[in-house]
Scaffold this active site. Structure first.
Site, PDB file in Angstrom:
ATOM      1  N   GLU A  91       5.919 -11.801  10.809  1.00  0.00           N
ATOM      2  CA  GLU A  91       6.700 -12.781  11.881  1.00  0.00           C
ATOM      3  C   GLU A  91       8.093 -12.747  12.108  1.00  0.00           C
ATOM      4  O   GLU A  91       8.459 -12.942  13.164  1.00  0.00           O
ATOM      5  CB  GLU A  91       6.163 -14.225  11.075  1.00  0.00           C
ATOM      6  CG  GLU A  91       5.070 -14.497  10.801  1.00  0.00           C
ATOM      7  CD  GLU A  91       4.258 -14.743  12.177  1.00  0.00           C
ATOM      8  OE1 GLU A  91       4.986 -14.843  13.013  1.00  0.00           O
ATOM      9  OE2 GLU A  91       3.170 -15.433  12.215  1.00  0.00           O
ATOM     10  N   GLU A 122      -5.025  -3.858  -7.847  1.00  0.00           N
ATOM     11  CA  GLU A 122      -3.843  -4.407  -8.530  1.00  0.00           C
ATOM     12  C   GLU A 122      -3.633  -3.881 -10.112  1.00  0.00           C
ATOM     13  O   GLU A 122      -2.266  -3.970 -10.613  1.00  0.00           O
ATOM     14  CB  GLU A 122      -3.760  -5.765  -8.573  1.00  0.00           C
ATOM     15  CG  GLU A 122      -4.788  -6.675  -9.502  1.00  0.00           C
ATOM     16  CD  GLU A 122      -5.131  -7.941  -9.544  1.00  0.00           C
ATOM     17  OE1 GLU A 122      -4.698  -8.548 -10.622  1.00  0.00           O
ATOM     18  OE2 GLU A 122      -5.005  -8.740  -8.537  1.00  0.00           O
TER      19      GLU A 122
END
Length: 308
Positions: A91, A122
């Protein structure tokens, strides 16, 4: 103690993994009662983030310092945490007009993990280090490791690598006594408590992370002059809606008519910051652009300089 038992013990100690007594009978509730309960739980999230504001401000100062010395802000995480980091990074260019490489979002498992679960990714600490190595991490960068539990191996590996390169490290978790919180140069650890659904940390914990990430990127961009007041003057007007917003923004910032704002924006090649400077100082585009460059792109500084 076996690996599985050791992991169970670690998880039991995490605030975010506890069982919430207020939602123990959520499966017996009506739809209205479920969403009312969730809303009540969410009200505490902003307050929990508020307790960490001094640390968030410290992190903003570190990020601004990195930008000023040509460094980057790098978010890295797994699962929901990684997705939120990538979202915030993506953004920044359209909102603040910065190049895509200034704020980087990295998620364990790569871009495919944005839409497809890649939970096993992960667990590999070496992958976190490798992903930072792949972007040529430098000492002038800042790395924000995002992990609700504060114990995700991928993020721990990334932070170890970042520290070895001399980069500033920030840990964003919801467990203040976690490994990531203790190893990072700056720890941001809002304690939101057990989730509505036990262990579903995309809920309150994810909301807390989003609030913190909003602050880190927005406050840093404000500090480096990417706004004029609260106007997004470095926004890239890339579609009709944003062009209309740019016109309104120039008009509001200068008090000029919409027609004058449109005409000046056209002469400024749709650069809102340049158009505002031209209107407020009466300068042509070339002169205003030169003053803006001399002011380091900070509009208030350019306006003040033009008045001398």
């Amino acid at each position: 103690m076996g690996v599985a038992e050791d992991l169970q013990t670690q998880l039991q100690r995490l605030v975010s993994e506890g069982r919430n007594p207020r939602t123990a009978d959520i499966d017996l509730m009506s739809s209205l009662d479920i969403v009312t309960t969730m809303n009540a739980e969410d009200r505490g999230v902003a307050a929990a983030v508020g307790e960490t504001l001094p640390h968030i401000a410290q992190a903003v100062d570190a990020i601004v310092g990195a930008f000023n010395r040509g460094g980057r802000l790098v978010y890295i995480g797994a699962g929901t945490s990684g997705r939120l980091g990538v979202l915030d990074a993506s953004e920044c260019p359209p909102t603040f007009g910065v190049p895509p490489g200034l704020v980087v979002g990295i998620i364990a498992g790569g871009l495919d993990a944005l839409v497809n679960a890649s939970e096993g990714a992960e667990d590999r600490a070496e992958a976190g280090a490798a992903d930072l190595r792949s972007i040529a991490l430098e000492a002038r960068d800042v790395v924000v490791g995002i992990a609700v539990s504060g114990r995700t191996p991928y993020v721990i590996g990334a932070l170890h690598y970042a520290k070895a390169q001399g980069a500033t490290t920030i840990g964003l978790t919801c467990n203040p006594d976690s490994p990531i919180a203790s190893m990072a140069d700056i720890s941001i650890a809002p304690v939101v408590g057990p989730e509505v659904i036990s262990g579903s940390t995309r809920l309150k914990s994810g909301t807390a992370q989003k609030l913190v990430l909003n602050m880190l990127s927005t406050a840093s961009m404000v500090r480096i002059g990417k706004t004029y007041g609260n106007l997004m003057v470095d926004m890239i007007a890339s579609n009709a809606k944003l062009v209309a917003r740019a016109v309104r923004m120039v008009s509001e910032a200068t008090g000029c008519s919409v027609a004058d704002a449109e005409q000046t924006l056209a002469r400024a090649a749709n650069d809102s910051k340049l158009a505002i400077l031209m209107i407020l100082t009466g300068q042509d585009a070339a002169t205003a652009k030169q003053h803006l460059a001399q002011a380091g792109g900070v509009l208030r500084r350019a306006i003040a300089g033009a008045a001398l």
